[in-house]
Design a protein around this motif. Structure first.
Motif, short mmCIF file in Angstrom:
data_model
loop_
_atom_site.label_atom_id
_atom_site.label_comp_id
_atom_site.label_asym_id
_atom_site.label_seq_id
_atom_site.Cartn_x
_atom_site.Cartn_y
_atom_site.Cartn_z
N ARG A 48 0.81 -1.25 -0.04
CA ARG A 48 0.07 -0.02 -0.13
C ARG A 48 0.99 1.19 0.23
O ARG A 48 1.75 1.46 0.88
CB ARG A 48 -0.73 0.06 1.15
N PRO A 49 0.65 2.21 -1.00
CA PRO A 49 1.20 3.48 -0.68
C PRO A 49 1.02 4.36 0.58
O PRO A 49 0.39 3.83 1.22
CB PRO A 49 0.58 4.28 -1.93
N ALA A 50 1.62 5.31 0.72
CA ALA A 50 1.63 6.14 1.86
C ALA A 50 0.20 6.64 2.12
O ALA A 50 -0.36 7.03 0.92
CB ALA A 50 2.94 7.25 1.77
N LYS A 51 -0.18 6.67 3.22
CA LYS A 51 -1.69 7.10 3.61
C LYS A 51 -1.70 8.56 3.05
O LYS A 51 -0.95 9.39 3.23
CB LYS A 51 -1.99 7.31 5.15
N SER A 77 -2.08 9.27 -0.13
CA SER A 77 -1.57 9.60 -1.53
C SER A 77 -2.73 9.27 -2.58
O SER A 77 -3.58 8.67 -2.03
CB SER A 77 -0.36 8.54 -1.89
N SER A 86 -3.20 7.25 -4.82
CA SER A 86 -3.38 5.76 -5.14
C SER A 86 -3.71 4.93 -4.05
O SER A 86 -3.52 3.84 -4.09
CB SER A 86 -2.08 5.38 -6.08
N ASP A 87 -3.94 5.75 -2.79
CA ASP A 87 -4.15 4.72 -1.59
C ASP A 87 -5.60 4.62 -1.29
O ASP A 87 -6.35 5.49 -1.00
CB ASP A 87 -3.52 5.61 -0.23
N THR A 142 -7.22 2.64 0.45
CA THR A 142 -7.96 2.57 1.94
C THR A 142 -8.36 3.88 2.11
O THR A 142 -9.45 4.12 2.73
CB THR A 142 -6.83 2.26 2.74
N HIS A 143 -7.36 4.97 1.81
CA HIS A 143 -7.68 6.30 2.28
C HIS A 143 -8.85 6.99 1.25
O HIS A 143 -9.73 7.59 1.91
CB HIS A 143 -6.66 7.23 1.73
#
Length: 285
Positions: free
Chosen positions: A134-137, A139, A141-142, A144-145
């Motif tokens: 998972r990319p940095a929260k 971002s 392309s995240d 989840t965020h």
């Protein structure tokens, strides 16, 4: 001027209705599978760009667009549902060319591995047959965020799509990403709802990020398109890609991130058209 026929329709794969739009009237058939929170129409520009030689099917994957929902997310199940839908209609007369981006790319790879008789050529756009970290929260392309931000939006408190856009600006600063996500907001009975199966998709992001282990392989030609600025494909993914798809040709598109077909539509179309024109028996590199 180019003549073009457009039809919308739905078919039933097992007990899950799948919706798709057909463009063009050519002899060559191409099926497009979109990524997470997308819809078949995201590939309209590419499908129209292929011209009168191609008949294209823009599929709404299960849990997206006009297609029905499932209770869980599983790539084998998703691939089998799409395969049943194609076998009963668009691919009934023989194998088709299959194009998939991101989640749709993983679905396309799984379909080719499980149902090779349905696929003549495979195009995988900016995704690998592997679990992606998972990319940095926060971002762009995240997911989840991103999906969490959509789920947190109080749909009962908004009256217009523009108002929803304003509510999401702080959580999702990119206007392009917000626009992509807000295509899924639908007005129903005087209010709004998310058209995709948002709660299930958010709860199953681990499964969406993974890829099923298999000993199968697909022997047809495969084009693997990467965005030069994307981190969804790495050099360490090449051995597994070649194991599963021995005839893989890899291409990187300059000045493109993850959404290659929308960020560099002209280059994407040129690459796709060239690949589709090659003899199916030609060797990959």
């Amino acid at each position: 001027m180019q003549s073009e026929s457009e039809q919308s329709g739905a078919g039933t794969a097992g007990r899950v209705p799948i919706s798709a739009q057909e463009l063009g009237a050519g002899n060559e058939r191409v099926v497009f599978l979109h990524g997470l929170m997308g819809r078949g129409k995201n590939f309209t520009t590419a499908a129209r760009g292929l011209g009168e030689d191609y008949r294209c099917l823009l599929v709404d994957l299960p849990n997206h667009g006009e297609s029905a929902w499932t209770d869980r997310f599983d790539y084998a199940e998703q691939a089998d549902l799409v395969a049943d839908f194609l076998a009963s209609g668009f691919a009934a007369q023989g194998p088709v060319n299959l194009v998939g981006h991101s989640m749709g790319g993983k679905t396309a790879m799984t379909l080719a591995l499980r149902h090779p008789e349905l696929v003549e050529r495979l195009v995988v756009v900016d995704i690998a047959p592997a679990r992606r970290p998972r990319p940095a929260k926060g971002s762009s392309s995240d997911f989840t965020h991103l999906l969490g931000s959509l789920a947190a939006l109080d749909l009962g408190a908004i009256e217009t799509r523009a108002e929803a856009d304003r509510w999401l600006q702080e959580a999702i600063p990119s206007r392009t990403v917000r626009g992509f996500l807000l295509q899924n907001l639908r007005r129903v009975d005087g209010g709004f709802r998310w058209q995709p199966n948002l709660a299930m998709l958010l709860a199953n992001l681990d499964a969406i990020g993974d890829f099923p282990r298999t000993e199968a392989h697909f022997d047809g030609p495969v084009l693997w398109i990467a965005g030069e600025r994307s981190d969804y494909i790495g050099e360490d993914d090449l051995p597994e890609m070649k194991r599963l798809f021995p005839r893989t040709t890899r291409v990187a598109v300059k000045d493109s991130g993850h959404w290659v077909h929308s960020e560099q539509p002209g280059t994407f179309l040129d690459i796709l058209r060239y690949f589709l024109r090659q003899p199916a028996g030609g060797a990959g590199r």
